[in-house]
Enzyme design. Sequence first.
Site, PDB file in Angstrom:
ATOM      1  N   LYS A  52       0.889  -1.319   0.023  1.00 52.03           N
ATOM      2  CA  LYS A  52       0.079  -0.085   0.207  1.00 52.03           C
ATOM      3  C   LYS A  52       0.835   1.233   0.070  1.00 52.03           C
ATOM      4  CE  LYS A  52      -3.939  -2.496   2.098  1.00 52.03           C
ATOM      5  NZ  LYS A  52      -4.577  -2.889   3.095  1.00 52.03           N
ATOM      6  N   GLN A  96      -4.616  -1.761   9.314  1.00 49.78           N
ATOM      7  CA  GLN A  96      -4.545  -3.196   8.693  1.00 49.78           C
ATOM      8  C   GLN A  96      -5.306  -4.389   9.614  1.00 49.78           C
ATOM      9  OE1 GLN A  96      -3.221  -3.684   5.540  1.00 49.78           O
ATOM     10  NE2 GLN A  96      -4.221  -5.707   5.908  1.00 49.78           N
ATOM     11  N   ASP A 119     -11.421   2.328   3.542  1.00 54.11           N
ATOM     12  CA  ASP A 119     -11.633   1.263   3.311  1.00 54.11           C
ATOM     13  C   ASP A 119     -13.324   0.866   3.271  1.00 54.11           C
ATOM     14  OD1 ASP A 119      -9.322  -0.644   3.151  1.00 54.11           O
ATOM     15  OD2 ASP A 119      -9.238  -0.595   5.411  1.00 54.11           O
TER      16      ASP A 119
END
Length: 290
Positions: A52, A96, A119
């Site tokens: 990422k 994460q 997200d």
Amino acid sequence: MGQIIDGKMISKSVKDKVREQTEKLKEQGIVPGLAVIIVGENPASQIYVRNKQLACEEVGFESYKYALPESTTQAKLLELIKKLNADERVNGILCQLPLPEHIDESTVINNISPKKDVDAFHPVNVGKIMIGDYSFLPCTPAGVMELIASTGTEISGKECVVVGRSNIVGKPMAMLLLHKSGTVTVCHSKTVDLKAQCKRADILVAAVGVKKLIKGDMVKQGAVLIDVGMNRDENGKLCGDIDFESCKDKASYITPVPGGVGPMTIAMLMKNTLTAAIEQNKEKLNVNNL
Ligand code: NDP
């Protein structure tokens, strides 16, 4: 043999567009920023976070990495999120998953500002997706929609079968296909006759986490097959939920693993972060120049 959908190439074109728009934002003094939080030493998570960050570099974003020890308390993590919610340089916040067991994932997700929830896991964003009025889409299902679009396949009126009903992939995937007027069936571990369900699918999305679960005799001739699964086979090689070898000749289009859905997820994260940066700076920007 069906045509292979090249996720690497399609993800590159998504990132190219993001980079072009980022350059225009920079001309107006805005540099999109993504904060990535990782707690603990999970090796797979370390790789995802690294990828990422690399993608951020590629498109011209700032990335801010917060690597916290496994022993970090939930209170400390929430304190960091509060700080990042208020930090103007940070347009997107990603924590994460999975988190260590002593930290409650939903409490963490609920504390990320919905505006910075790139997200799209926050209940506010989940609700918006349900209604069909959203700024961000969850990255993996959004990437799958791009892959289907790349084939030129019309979704409206088609039989769409999603195998898997997780909050991250299966459920939002079903919703996105429904928004495009597909007739959607969602299968899961209690589905009685998975083969019969899959065989009806014009578009089949597998998001299960069981290696090579979907075999050639379970799919319809000419189906579009999208494989979200990321598993290891007997030899430790990466493989999907769809048995590529027995399915490839029946499919009209099929995604490989690796090189299908995986690269799209990160590209869509970049797209969401750009959208967040634009939304958060709407007042300052001349949007006609973007
Ligand atoms: P989850 O484990 O959260 O969900 C799996 C789903 O599959 C559940 O709904 C489960 O049913 C269902 N399921 C399990 N076994 C069967 C079976 N035998 N038949 C039918 N359904 C079954 O997984 P995720 O959604 O998070 O991930 C799915 C896969 O996608 C994993 O391999 C993961 O690594 C991969 N993934 C890949 C990404 C990418 O970027 N390429 C991103 C995210 C995930 P039930 O609800 O009844 O338990």
